[in-house]
Design an enzyme around this catalytic site. Structure first.
Site, PDB file in Angstrom:
ATOM      1  N   GLY A   1      47.979  48.464  69.891  1.00 33.14           N
ATOM      2  CA  GLY A   1      48.966  47.770  69.064  1.00 33.14           C
ATOM      3  C   GLY A   1      49.453  46.508  69.753  1.00 33.14           C
ATOM      4  N   GLY A   2      50.773  46.403  69.859  1.00 31.37           N
ATOM      5  CA  GLY A   2      51.372  45.206  70.463  1.00 31.37           C
ATOM      6  C   GLY A   2      50.902  44.956  71.879  1.00 31.37           C
TER       7      GLY A   2
ATOM      8  N   GLY B   1      22.127  17.549  70.066  1.00 35.49           N
ATOM      9  CA  GLY B   1      23.575  17.759  70.104  1.00 35.49           C
ATOM     10  C   GLY B   1      24.010  18.371  71.417  1.00 35.49           C
ATOM     11  N   ALA B   2      23.140  19.219  71.967  1.00 29.58           N
ATOM     12  CA  ALA B   2      23.512  19.895  73.212  1.00 29.58           C
ATOM     13  C   ALA B   2      23.644  18.879  74.355  1.00 29.58           C
ATOM     14  CB  ALA B   2      22.487  20.967  73.541  1.00 29.58           C
TER      15      ALA B   2
HETATM   16  C1  HXC Z   1      56.367  56.388  72.014  1.00 27.11           C
HETATM   17  C2  HXC Z   1      54.410  57.165  72.908  1.00 27.11           C
HETATM   18  C3  HXC Z   1      53.690  56.085  72.334  1.00 27.11           C
HETATM   19  C4  HXC Z   1      54.426  55.135  71.556  1.00 27.11           C
HETATM   20  C5  HXC Z   1      52.323  57.318  73.413  1.00 27.11           C
HETATM   21  N1  HXC Z   1      53.510  57.892  73.557  1.00 27.11           N
HETATM   22  N2  HXC Z   1      52.387  56.215  72.654  1.00 27.11           N
HETATM   23  N3  HXC Z   1      55.724  57.305  72.760  1.00 27.11           N
HETATM   24  N4  HXC Z   1      55.742  55.327  71.438  1.00 27.11           N
HETATM   25  N5  HXC Z   1      53.828  54.071  70.993  1.00 27.11           N
HETATM   26  C6  HXC Z   1      53.833  59.117  74.307  1.00 27.11           C
HETATM   27  C7  HXC Z   1      53.282  60.366  73.636  1.00 27.11           C
HETATM   28  O1  HXC Z   1      54.153  60.832  72.659  1.00 27.11           O
HETATM   29  C8  HXC Z   1      53.177  61.311  74.830  1.00 27.11           C
HETATM   30  O2  HXC Z   1      54.456  61.827  75.097  1.00 27.11           O
HETATM   31  C9  HXC Z   1      52.819  60.369  75.977  1.00 27.11           C
HETATM   32  O3  HXC Z   1      53.197  59.065  75.557  1.00 27.11           O
HETATM   33  C10 HXC Z   1      51.350  60.368  76.288  1.00 27.11           C
HETATM   34  O4  HXC Z   1      50.644  60.144  75.094  1.00 27.11           O
HETATM   35  P1  HXC Z   1      49.428  61.064  74.632  1.00 27.11           P
HETATM   36  O5  HXC Z   1      49.172  60.796  73.200  1.00 27.11           O
HETATM   37  O6  HXC Z   1      49.683  62.472  75.035  1.00 27.11           O
HETATM   38  O7  HXC Z   1      48.268  60.485  75.564  1.00 27.11           O
HETATM   39  P2  HXC Z   1      46.747  60.231  75.218  1.00 27.11           P
HETATM   40  O8  HXC Z   1      46.166  61.427  74.551  1.00 27.11           O
HETATM   41  O9  HXC Z   1      46.141  59.753  76.488  1.00 27.11           O
HETATM   42  O10 HXC Z   1      46.728  59.070  74.128  1.00 27.11           O
HETATM   43  C11 HXC Z   1      47.236  57.794  74.467  1.00 27.11           C
HETATM   44  C12 HXC Z   1      47.313  56.903  73.195  1.00 27.11           C
HETATM   45  C13 HXC Z   1      48.127  57.646  72.121  1.00 27.11           C
HETATM   46  C14 HXC Z   1      45.901  56.631  72.682  1.00 27.11           C
HETATM   47  C15 HXC Z   1      47.941  55.596  73.630  1.00 27.11           C
HETATM   48  O11 HXC Z   1      49.342  58.111  72.673  1.00 27.11           O
HETATM   49  C16 HXC Z   1      48.421  56.775  70.944  1.00 27.11           C
HETATM   50  O12 HXC Z   1      47.564  56.616  70.054  1.00 27.11           O
HETATM   51  N6  HXC Z   1      49.617  56.215  70.894  1.00 27.11           N
HETATM   52  C17 HXC Z   1      50.029  55.353  69.826  1.00 27.11           C
HETATM   53  C18 HXC Z   1      49.251  54.061  69.892  1.00 27.11           C
HETATM   54  C19 HXC Z   1      49.624  53.094  68.819  1.00 27.11           C
HETATM   55  O13 HXC Z   1      49.221  53.233  67.658  1.00 27.11           O
HETATM   56  N7  HXC Z   1      50.467  52.112  69.189  1.00 27.11           N
HETATM   57  C20 HXC Z   1      50.837  51.100  68.259  1.00 27.11           C
HETATM   58  C21 HXC Z   1      52.293  51.104  68.127  1.00 27.11           C
HETATM   59  S1  HXC Z   1      52.653  49.865  66.949  1.00 27.11           S
HETATM   60  P3  HXC Z   1      54.690  63.306  75.625  1.00 27.11           P
HETATM   61  O14 HXC Z   1      56.161  63.462  75.609  1.00 27.11           O
HETATM   62  O15 HXC Z   1      53.958  64.210  74.682  1.00 27.11           O
HETATM   63  O16 HXC Z   1      54.086  63.304  77.011  1.00 27.11           O
HETATM   64  C22 HXC Z   1      52.700  48.435  67.789  1.00 27.11           C
HETATM   65  C23 HXC Z   1      53.003  47.283  66.873  1.00 27.11           C
HETATM   66  C24 HXC Z   1      53.130  45.974  67.562  1.00 27.11           C
HETATM   67  O17 HXC Z   1      52.529  48.322  68.960  1.00 27.11           O
HETATM   68  C25 HXC Z   1      52.224  44.980  66.871  1.00 27.11           C
HETATM   69  C26 HXC Z   1      52.473  43.599  67.411  1.00 27.11           C
HETATM   70  C27 HXC Z   1      51.437  42.610  66.963  1.00 27.11           C
END
Ligand code: HXC
Length: 514
Positions: free
Chosen positions: A169-170, A404-405
């Site tokens: 994401g971000g 051109g190159a």
């Molecule tokens: C809050 C988060 C988090 C998030 C992970 N965690 N991502 N908490 N916000 N964005 C937390 C989980 O809940 C978990 O907590 C711990 O971090 C570890 O994550 P896991 O999922 O257990 O780890 P893993 O299996 O290794 O997977 C990692 C991951 C996955 C692939 C990054 O967590 C994931 O898909 N996260 C979301 C990614 C995403 O879609 N982000 C986009 C956000 S939107 P616990 O307590 O269980 O240990 C964004 C918009 C901005 O960023 C756009 C700007 C242009």
């Protein structure tokens, strides 16, 4: 001990106690160092000073409390890398997946501002699930604050992003705005939307690795400039890259003296380029004989490999090298190689690094795929970057230099300061085959022995048109040089060009052909 000092000590001890054995173990099992281990490895011993170590996370909603780690999942601060001041932040995947909450972001923003105001490079060690979901809109706004500073700092201080775990994401957009991206193979990946979302929206299944792993970005997309196999080697790569860069756009890169003689003559250079222009060779062999010994650092090594972009030093001075690679697609320019080189030129120019171009290019790659893929704009980007660059620009034409190159690859016409050619150079509007097919089509059709006529015309074309001496006489190149003496020639030109001033008309900004 007085009370206030005792309180100070207790607070410090609590902060350090957050790192339990389990904390280290969790990250090591993932094949990664912890954020603090990464910082310690990157910085010179005992030079790193942490900022905002105690800031607690913000309040949240959605029944999900923030984990109560002081520092909110990111280490920020400054210290020395190879004796020079650098700012850095390291996200901590162990704390809410390294996700970016508002406090976490404010800490990063603070050092972004300090880095810019003090003219110091900034390095971001990314290990993050992106915007912290339970902080809602605050975390999105917080990313906005970081992106804004990335853009304002662009071309002023070097910004380096190191992806050492997820960047989702971000978390990908700040790196995308910085100058260089490193990735650690097998533990890192970058994507805007992950496999789960893709499955839900498009019903497509893809693994994390196939979607945004280091090989995807190091080879296919070129988003990653450097890929290393583990945390330590990745961080060593960062240190090496910094050694070629100045601290900011008002300084020159550090001069690193060595004992490789400036006048070193290399007779082997007379024989590497095959006389038969259909034969290929590895241009790296030439580069390594020209530059200071053992000093070669390729950028984007496995992406768009028909062009090479690399940092090196000549006479101790950092240079940016752009070289066509005849070993890959005969060195032809295509949409990816044009963009790769354009970006590299732009970064070199912003940080006062002279550009040396080694040319052996048959032209732009023809084809529907290239035309539909916007080769017009992408090729124009390369041209634009060369013209826009005001640093010293030196070209050596090794062999083919067609159409051109020829123009695009830093010809005299677009602003090359010194343009040399080797005796093997072939400079013309197009290669002999194309030229003969157009100009002698009727004669060839009527000839009793078309093959013999073609051979004769090819020789005539080389003698009368496609050689370096015509360009030399017209002043389009400065000199046809002995390949063996190329190193000394280039270093001498770099010395002369140290005093170069190239002023341009005032404007808000040019419009890059995106
Ligand atoms: C809050 C988060 C988090 C998030 C992970 N965690 N991502 N908490 N916000 N964005 C937390 C989980 O809940 C978990 O907590 C711990 O971090 C570890 O994550 P896991 O999922 O257990 O780890 P893993 O299996 O290794 O997977 C990692 C991951 C996955 C692939 C990054 O967590 C994931 O898909 N996260 C979301 C990614 C995403 O879609 N982000 C986009 C956000 S939107 P616990 O307590 O269980 O240990 C964004 C918009 C901005 O960023 C756009 C700007 C242009």
């Amino acid at each position: 001990m007085n009370k206030s000092y005792q309180r100070f000590l207790e607070r410090k001890t609590n902060r350090l106690a957050q790192y339990s054995a389990e904390y280290y173990e969790k990250q090591h099992q993932r094949g990664k160092l912890t954020a603090s281990e990464r910082i310690n490895f990157l910085f010179d011993k005992d030079t790193f000073e942490e900022t905002d170590a105690f800031n607690p996370p913000a309040n949240t909603s959605f029944g999900k409390k923030n984990v109560d780690y002081p520092g909110d999942g990111v280490i920020t601060g400054f210290g020395k890398i190879n004796g020079r001041q650098v700012f850095a932040f390291a996200q901590d995947f162990n704390v809410m997946g390294g996700s970016l909450g508002s406090v976490h972001a404010a800490k990063i923003v603070k050092i972004q501002d300090l880095a810019l105001q003090t003219g110091s490079p900034i390095v971001g060690l990314i290990d993050s699930g992106g915007a912290r979901i339970q902080e809602g809109i605050s975390s999105l706004e917080a990313y906005g604050n970081i992106f804004k500073r990335n853009v304002i700092s662009s071309g002023v201080i070097p910004q380096i992003s190191v992806i050492m775990g997820p960047a989702a994401g971000g978390a990908v957009y700040s790196p995308a705005l910085t100058d260089f991206i490193f990735m650690t193979a097998s533990t890192s990946y970058m994507f805007v939307t992950g496999p789960n979302v893709i499955k839900e929206v498009l019903n497509e299944t893809v693994s994390v690795e196939d979607l945004g792993g280091a090989s995807v970005h190091g080879e296919r997309t070129g988003v990653a400039d450097f890929v290393y196999n583990d945390d330590e080697n990745t961080l060593l790569g960062v240190k090496k890259l910094l050694s070629y860069l100045p601290s900011n756009n008002l300084e020159n890169p550090p001069l690193i003296e060595n004992n490789d003689p400036i006048q070193r003559s290399e007779e082997r250079l007379r024989d590497i380029v095959p006389e038969d222009s259909d034969k290929s060779y590895d241009v790296r062999e030439i580069i390594k004989l020209l530059v200071d010994k053992e000093d070669y650092f390729e950028v984007g090594e496995n992406h768009a490999t028909s062009i090479i972009t690399a940092f090196s030093r000549m006479g101790g001075q950092a240079v940016g090298l752009i070289a066509n690679q005849p070993k890959v697609m005969a060195g032809a320019l295509d949409k990816k190689s044009a963009v790769k080189a354009a970006r590299f030129i732009s970064i070199c120019d912003s940080f006062n690094i002279p550009i040396i171009t080694l040319q052996d290019v048959p032209g732009f790659l023809p084809g529907v795929n290239q035309e539909y893929g916007k080769i017009i704009r992408h090729g124009a980007k390369l041209l634009y970057s060369y013209v826009e660059a005001t640093v010293p620009k030196i070209t050596v034409i090794l062999r083919k230099s067609y159409g051109g190159a020829y123009i695009v690859m830093n010809s005299k016409g677009i602003g090359g300061d010194f343009n040399f050619a080797w005796p093997t150079a072939e400079i013309a509007v197009m290669g002999p085959d194309g030229a003969i097919a157009i100009l002698y089509r009727k004669d060839l059709a009527a000839a009793e022995n078309p093959a013999a006529l073609k051979k004769e015309l090819t020789q005539k074309y080389r003698d009368e048109v496609a050689n370096p001496y015509i360009a030399d006489e017209k002043g389009f190149i400065d000199e046809v040089i002995d390949p063996a003496e190329t190193r000394a020639k280039i270093i001498n030109c770099l010395k002369v060009l140290k005093r170069k001033v190239d002023l341009r008309p005032k404007r808000k900004h040019g419009n890059v052909p995106y």
